[in-house]
Design a protein around this motif. Structure first.
Motif, PDB file in Angstrom:
ATOM      1  N   PRO A   1     -14.994  32.980 -19.368  1.00  0.00           N
ATOM      2  CA  PRO A   1     -15.531  31.636 -19.129  1.00  0.00           C
ATOM      3  C   PRO A   1     -15.936  31.377 -17.678  1.00  0.00           C
ATOM      4  O   PRO A   1     -16.978  30.770 -17.434  1.00  0.00           O
ATOM      5  CB  PRO A   1     -14.373  30.717 -19.541  1.00  0.00           C
ATOM      6  CG  PRO A   1     -13.565  31.516 -20.496  1.00  0.00           C
ATOM      7  CD  PRO A   1     -13.715  32.938 -20.107  1.00  0.00           C
ATOM      8  N   HIS A   2     -15.114  31.828 -16.726  1.00  0.00           N
ATOM      9  CA  HIS A   2     -15.443  31.475 -15.336  1.00  0.00           C
ATOM     10  C   HIS A   2     -16.727  32.168 -14.883  1.00  0.00           C
ATOM     11  O   HIS A   2     -17.476  31.610 -14.074  1.00  0.00           O
ATOM     12  CB  HIS A   2     -14.271  31.773 -14.393  1.00  0.00           C
ATOM     13  CG  HIS A   2     -13.901  33.214 -14.279  1.00  0.00           C
ATOM     14  ND1 HIS A   2     -14.463  34.039 -13.347  1.00  0.00           N
ATOM     15  CD2 HIS A   2     -13.040  33.964 -14.986  1.00  0.00           C
ATOM     16  CE1 HIS A   2     -13.942  35.246 -13.485  1.00  0.00           C
ATOM     17  NE2 HIS A   2     -13.082  35.229 -14.476  1.00  0.00           N
TER      18      HIS A   2
ATOM     19  N   ARG B   1     -18.239  26.243 -27.674  1.00  0.00           N
ATOM     20  CA  ARG B   1     -17.133  26.971 -27.046  1.00  0.00           C
ATOM     21  C   ARG B   1     -17.400  28.469 -26.995  1.00  0.00           C
ATOM     22  O   ARG B   1     -16.897  29.169 -26.116  1.00  0.00           O
ATOM     23  CB  ARG B   1     -15.818  26.692 -27.770  1.00  0.00           C
ATOM     24  CG  ARG B   1     -15.367  25.274 -27.509  1.00  0.00           C
ATOM     25  CD  ARG B   1     -13.981  25.016 -28.018  1.00  0.00           C
ATOM     26  NE  ARG B   1     -13.617  23.646 -27.674  1.00  0.00           N
ATOM     27  CZ  ARG B   1     -12.472  23.068 -27.991  1.00  0.00           C
ATOM     28  NH1 ARG B   1     -11.576  23.742 -28.660  1.00  0.00           N
ATOM     29  NH2 ARG B   1     -12.228  21.835 -27.621  1.00  0.00           N
TER      30      ARG B   1
ATOM     31  N   VAL C   1     -19.605  30.012 -16.254  1.00  0.00           N
ATOM     32  CA  VAL C   1     -19.816  28.843 -15.397  1.00  0.00           C
ATOM     33  C   VAL C   1     -20.555  29.275 -14.127  1.00  0.00           C
ATOM     34  O   VAL C   1     -21.484  28.601 -13.668  1.00  0.00           O
ATOM     35  CB  VAL C   1     -18.472  28.166 -15.034  1.00  0.00           C
ATOM     36  CG1 VAL C   1     -18.691  27.037 -14.036  1.00  0.00           C
ATOM     37  CG2 VAL C   1     -17.789  27.624 -16.288  1.00  0.00           C
TER      38      VAL C   1
ATOM     39  N   ARG D   1     -17.788  15.603 -14.120  1.00  0.00           N
ATOM     40  CA  ARG D   1     -17.151  16.861 -13.731  1.00  0.00           C
ATOM     41  C   ARG D   1     -18.057  18.055 -14.055  1.00  0.00           C
ATOM     42  O   ARG D   1     -18.186  18.975 -13.259  1.00  0.00           O
ATOM     43  CB  ARG D   1     -15.807  16.992 -14.459  1.00  0.00           C
ATOM     44  CG  ARG D   1     -15.005  18.193 -14.033  1.00  0.00           C
ATOM     45  CD  ARG D   1     -13.687  18.277 -14.781  1.00  0.00           C
ATOM     46  NE  ARG D   1     -13.872  18.497 -16.207  1.00  0.00           N
ATOM     47  CZ  ARG D   1     -12.893  18.544 -17.099  1.00  0.00           C
ATOM     48  NH1 ARG D   1     -11.641  18.361 -16.708  1.00  0.00           N
ATOM     49  NH2 ARG D   1     -13.146  18.757 -18.372  1.00  0.00           N
TER      50      ARG D   1
ATOM     51  N   ASN E   1      -4.131  21.642 -18.258  1.00  0.00           N
ATOM     52  CA  ASN E   1      -5.040  21.815 -19.384  1.00  0.00           C
ATOM     53  C   ASN E   1      -5.774  23.146 -19.243  1.00  0.00           C
ATOM     54  O   ASN E   1      -6.746  23.275 -18.497  1.00  0.00           O
ATOM     55  CB  ASN E   1      -6.046  20.652 -19.422  1.00  0.00           C
ATOM     56  CG  ASN E   1      -6.877  20.644 -20.676  1.00  0.00           C
ATOM     57  OD1 ASN E   1      -7.172  21.703 -21.245  1.00  0.00           O
ATOM     58  ND2 ASN E   1      -7.280  19.473 -21.117  1.00  0.00           N
TER      59      ASN E   1
ATOM     60  N   GLN F   1     -10.528  26.592 -17.920  1.00  0.00           N
ATOM     61  CA  GLN F   1     -11.506  27.642 -18.192  1.00  0.00           C
ATOM     62  C   GLN F   1     -12.921  27.085 -18.184  1.00  0.00           C
ATOM     63  O   GLN F   1     -13.842  27.693 -17.655  1.00  0.00           O
ATOM     64  CB  GLN F   1     -11.222  28.288 -19.552  1.00  0.00           C
ATOM     65  CG  GLN F   1      -9.964  29.120 -19.569  1.00  0.00           C
ATOM     66  CD  GLN F   1      -9.694  29.633 -20.965  1.00  0.00           C
ATOM     67  OE1 GLN F   1      -9.299  28.894 -21.860  1.00  0.00           O
ATOM     68  NE2 GLN F   1      -9.935  30.910 -21.172  1.00  0.00           N
TER      69      GLN F   1
ATOM     70  N   VAL G   1     -14.945  30.601 -24.249  1.00  0.00           N
ATOM     71  CA  VAL G   1     -13.547  30.417 -24.599  1.00  0.00           C
ATOM     72  C   VAL G   1     -13.256  30.872 -26.031  1.00  0.00           C
ATOM     73  O   VAL G   1     -12.108  31.106 -26.386  1.00  0.00           O
ATOM     74  CB  VAL G   1     -13.040  28.962 -24.386  1.00  0.00           C
ATOM     75  CG1 VAL G   1     -12.996  28.617 -22.926  1.00  0.00           C
ATOM     76  CG2 VAL G   1     -13.880  27.962 -25.132  1.00  0.00           C
TER      77      VAL G   1
ATOM     78  N   SER H   1     -19.600  29.023 -24.048  1.00  0.00           N
ATOM     79  CA  SER H   1     -18.825  28.949 -22.814  1.00  0.00           C
ATOM     80  C   SER H   1     -17.838  30.100 -22.645  1.00  0.00           C
ATOM     81  O   SER H   1     -17.211  30.222 -21.600  1.00  0.00           O
ATOM     82  CB  SER H   1     -18.048  27.635 -22.751  1.00  0.00           C
ATOM     83  OG  SER H   1     -18.901  26.600 -22.333  1.00  0.00           O
TER      84      SER H   1
ATOM     85  N   GLY I   1     -14.545  26.566 -14.942  1.00  0.00           N
ATOM     86  CA  GLY I   1     -14.867  27.803 -14.239  1.00  0.00           C
ATOM     87  C   GLY I   1     -13.758  28.312 -13.329  1.00  0.00           C
ATOM     88  O   GLY I   1     -13.998  29.127 -12.449  1.00  0.00           O
TER      89      GLY I   1
ATOM     90  N   GLN J   1     -10.998  16.406 -22.402  1.00  0.00           N
ATOM     91  CA  GLN J   1     -10.203  17.473 -21.777  1.00  0.00           C
ATOM     92  C   GLN J   1     -10.163  17.356 -20.260  1.00  0.00           C
ATOM     93  O   GLN J   1     -10.437  18.310 -19.542  1.00  0.00           O
ATOM     94  CB  GLN J   1     -10.769  18.856 -22.165  1.00  0.00           C
ATOM     95  CG  GLN J   1     -10.881  19.100 -23.639  1.00  0.00           C
ATOM     96  CD  GLN J   1      -9.533  19.330 -24.303  1.00  0.00           C
ATOM     97  OE1 GLN J   1      -8.530  19.553 -23.635  1.00  0.00           O
ATOM     98  NE2 GLN J   1      -9.499  19.245 -25.611  1.00  0.00           N
ATOM     99  N   LEU J   2      -9.776  16.185 -19.803  1.00  0.00           N
ATOM    100  CA  LEU J   2      -9.643  16.010 -18.355  1.00  0.00           C
ATOM    101  C   LEU J   2      -8.307  16.559 -17.892  1.00  0.00           C
ATOM    102  O   LEU J   2      -7.431  16.869 -18.690  1.00  0.00           O
ATOM    103  CB  LEU J   2      -9.743  14.521 -18.017  1.00  0.00           C
ATOM    104  CG  LEU J   2     -11.068  13.877 -18.382  1.00  0.00           C
ATOM    105  CD1 LEU J   2     -10.995  12.376 -18.184  1.00  0.00           C
ATOM    106  CD2 LEU J   2     -12.199  14.465 -17.541  1.00  0.00           C
TER     107      LEU J   2
ATOM    108  N   HIS K   1     -19.895  22.653 -19.128  1.00  0.00           N
ATOM    109  CA  HIS K   1     -19.502  22.211 -20.458  1.00  0.00           C
ATOM    110  C   HIS K   1     -18.672  20.930 -20.339  1.00  0.00           C
ATOM    111  O   HIS K   1     -17.628  20.926 -19.707  1.00  0.00           O
ATOM    112  CB  HIS K   1     -18.661  23.337 -21.085  1.00  0.00           C
ATOM    113  CG  HIS K   1     -18.336  23.150 -22.531  1.00  0.00           C
ATOM    114  ND1 HIS K   1     -18.225  24.218 -23.396  1.00  0.00           N
ATOM    115  CD2 HIS K   1     -18.074  22.060 -23.271  1.00  0.00           C
ATOM    116  CE1 HIS K   1     -17.915  23.767 -24.613  1.00  0.00           C
ATOM    117  NE2 HIS K   1     -17.814  22.468 -24.552  1.00  0.00           N
TER     118      HIS K   1
END
Lengths: 236, 296
Positions: free
Chosen positions: A72-73, A47, A76, A149, B175, B180, A52, A50, B183, A88-89, A82
């Motif tokens: 985070p974005h 984390r 990515v 995902r 969520n 985050q 967060v 990533s 992205g 965490q869907l 991640h």
């Protein structure tokens, strides 16, 4: 040069230190495993990579670039995807919407369509369930969706956090087959697992974590043969 | 019969106003877990911006469009200045800040326009009554209110299902961590939520002002409470629930007003808020809310 270089990273939850100076690196095309007991700091480490969670000290470099303080974005966007612990869907969203969000930053529509096909080929059950809400999927299907995902970002580095957690043995095999396939396709993978035996079978190199520190490192084969590791993590 | 039809129309108009408010409230709560008290003030500044622009000589139609746009900007500024610096702070800090922003906006409006109510009127055709059947006339404004709400609700549902930013918004409400990790740029999603929420509240305020014929700096408070009740009835954070709750509330209020003996009608708000307590006790997740009662 390493794709990811973590240098002496320390992370705190309030006053509690969860990572006590962790350093590691991953090379391009490598499958790196991090094994260790519950609470060793494996998820915290991912984390932090990533973005967060924030490192209080130390640095994280991705492809030569300092990403320690990026949101985070942005991380990515640089190519780190991640697949989190506990999946965490987006439970109320459909399978397709979940996958589409995995590619939220991409504008290359044609390639995104290709990647939908790629994920559906990897996990055919997801194609059947495409209009179903993610929350209604079985545990195994949810795990596949979480990995799918993350793959939709077409990442240069894929972080997989406990992909086998809570799954029936047959499904664990399926997930590890997919991991082996991704490895053969030269996807760079950072795999965090409590199932040390499976992880060490498939990985190139591994780190053993214990209470916020790296305790051991070496090739996966070496670690699997190490009597200490065997006793502590392989139930040997 | 005529009486029933008349009341039905009233209920739809009232429910529409609440729905326009409740959508924004539910959307912001869904993402930030914040009860946005100044949502009532966003409703209030809509017509006040329109008044200010009219005073500057802008024709009414254009003034309304600009007022809604300005309210959207006010929504952005509010989020940037008051809420963004508090991201990651405890929920209570956010809640108190939200109350503070609400009081601030009321008072700054009082500073510029005084605390007294002022007349607010739309173009004259809105005051006309359309004869529907014998003894029943619908005032044009009620039709406009209902039609506007319907159009905006449909546009909004297309937005949250067909656009990437709209789906990202639902995802962030579902969520935050996952949003985050895939992205999604949270700051952008939050900004868009505030623009849309503020714009809808301003539209509601302008329509409400025209219907009542006057506006005042504290006019947003009661609609805020009602929209809050609507979102709780529907399931806090659920947007379809918020819209459903708004119309349920609209009908209930009109039903109470129409059926209670005249001595008791004054208590209809008390009865409505009593209902809120009952809903919270019996079904805290609301009509359409998920089983996650802890959210409320």
């Amino acid at each position: 040069m390493s794709l990811l270089q973590i240098q002496d990273v320390a992370v705190y939850y309030g006053g509690i230190q969860a990572l006590k100076g962790v350093s590691l690196h991953i090379d391009v095309g490598e499958l790196l495993a991090i094994v260790g007991a519950n609470g060793a700091g494996k998820t915290t480490l991912l984390r932090t990579v990533s973005g967060v969670l924030r490192a209080r000290s130390g640095s994280i470099r991705f492809d030569g670039r300092d990403v320690t303080r990026l949101p985070p974005h942005a991380i990515v966007g640089l190519g780190i995807a991640h697949s989190p612990e506990g999946r965490q869907l987006f439970g109320g969203l459909t399978v397709v919407e979940n996958l589409r969000l995995g590619a939220v930053q991409r504008s290359d529509r044609a390639a995104v369509e290709q990647d939908f096909e790629y994920v559906f080929e990897l996990f055919p059950i997801l194609r059947e369930r495409r209009q179903q809400r993610a929350g209604t999927l079985s545990g195994g299907e949810q795990q596949m969706l979480a990995i799918g995902r993350a793959l939709m970002a077409r990442p240069r580095l894929l972080l997989l956090d406990e992909p086998s957690l809570g799954l029936a043995p047959l499904l664990v095999e399926r997930i590890f087959d997919v991991i082996a396939r991704l490895k053969s396709e030269r996807v760079t993978l950072l795999l965090v697992e409590q199932n040390a035996r499976m992880a060490l079978e498939v990985a190139d190199r591994a780190y053993v974590m214990e209470t916020g520190r790296i305790k051991l490192t070496g090739s996966a084969a070496e670690l699997a043969a190490n009597p200490d590791v065997e006793r502590a993590y392989l139930g040997g | 019969m005529a009486f029933v039809v008349q009341q039905l129309i009233n209920a739809l108009a009232l429910g529409s106003i609440y729905a326009l408010m409740a959508i924004g409230l539910a959307m912001i709560f869904g993402i930030l877990r914040l009860i946005n008290f100044p949502h009532g003030e966003l409703l209030m500044i809509g017509p006040y911006f329109a008044v200010a622009l009219s005073l500057l000589g802008v024709p009414f139609g254009l003034a309304v469009v600009l007022a809604v746009a300005l309210a959207g900007v006010a929504g952005i500024v509010m989020e940037r200045l008051a809420y963004r610096p508090l991201r990651g702070a405890p929920d209570v800090s956010l809640l108190l800040t939200s109350l503070g922003v609400s009081i601030f906006l009321q008072n700054i409006t009082i500073m510029f326009f005084s605390g007294q109510s002022r007349a607010f009127a739309g173009p004259s055709f809105l005051d006309q009554r359309l004869p529907v059947m014998q003894n029943v006339g619908i005032s044009t404004i009620d039709v406009v209110i209902f039609a506007t709400a319907m159009v905006l609700v449909v546009l909004f549902s297309l937005f949250v299902t067909r656009t990437v930013i709209g789906v990202s918004m639902r995802a962030s409400a579902e969520n935050l961590l996952a949003a985050q990790l895939v992205g999604i740029n949270l700051s952008r999603v939050i900004t868009v939520a505030f623009v849309i929420g503020a714009g809808m509240a301003a539209v509601a305020g302008i329509l409400y002002g025209i219907r009542v014929g006057k506006i005042d700096p504290l006019m947003g408070f009661i609609p805020l409470l009602k929209a809050f009740v609507a979102t709780v009835i529907g399931g806090f954070g659920s947007i379809p629930g918020a819209v459903l709750g708004a119309y349920v509330l609209g009908f209930l209020e009109i039903l109470l007003a129409g059926s209670l003996p005249s001595g008791v009608t004054a208590y209809r708000d008390a009865i409505i808020f009593g209902l809120l307590i009952v809903v919270l006790l019996v079904r805290p997740q609301g009509i359409l809310g998920s089983g996650d009662a802890e959210r409320v």
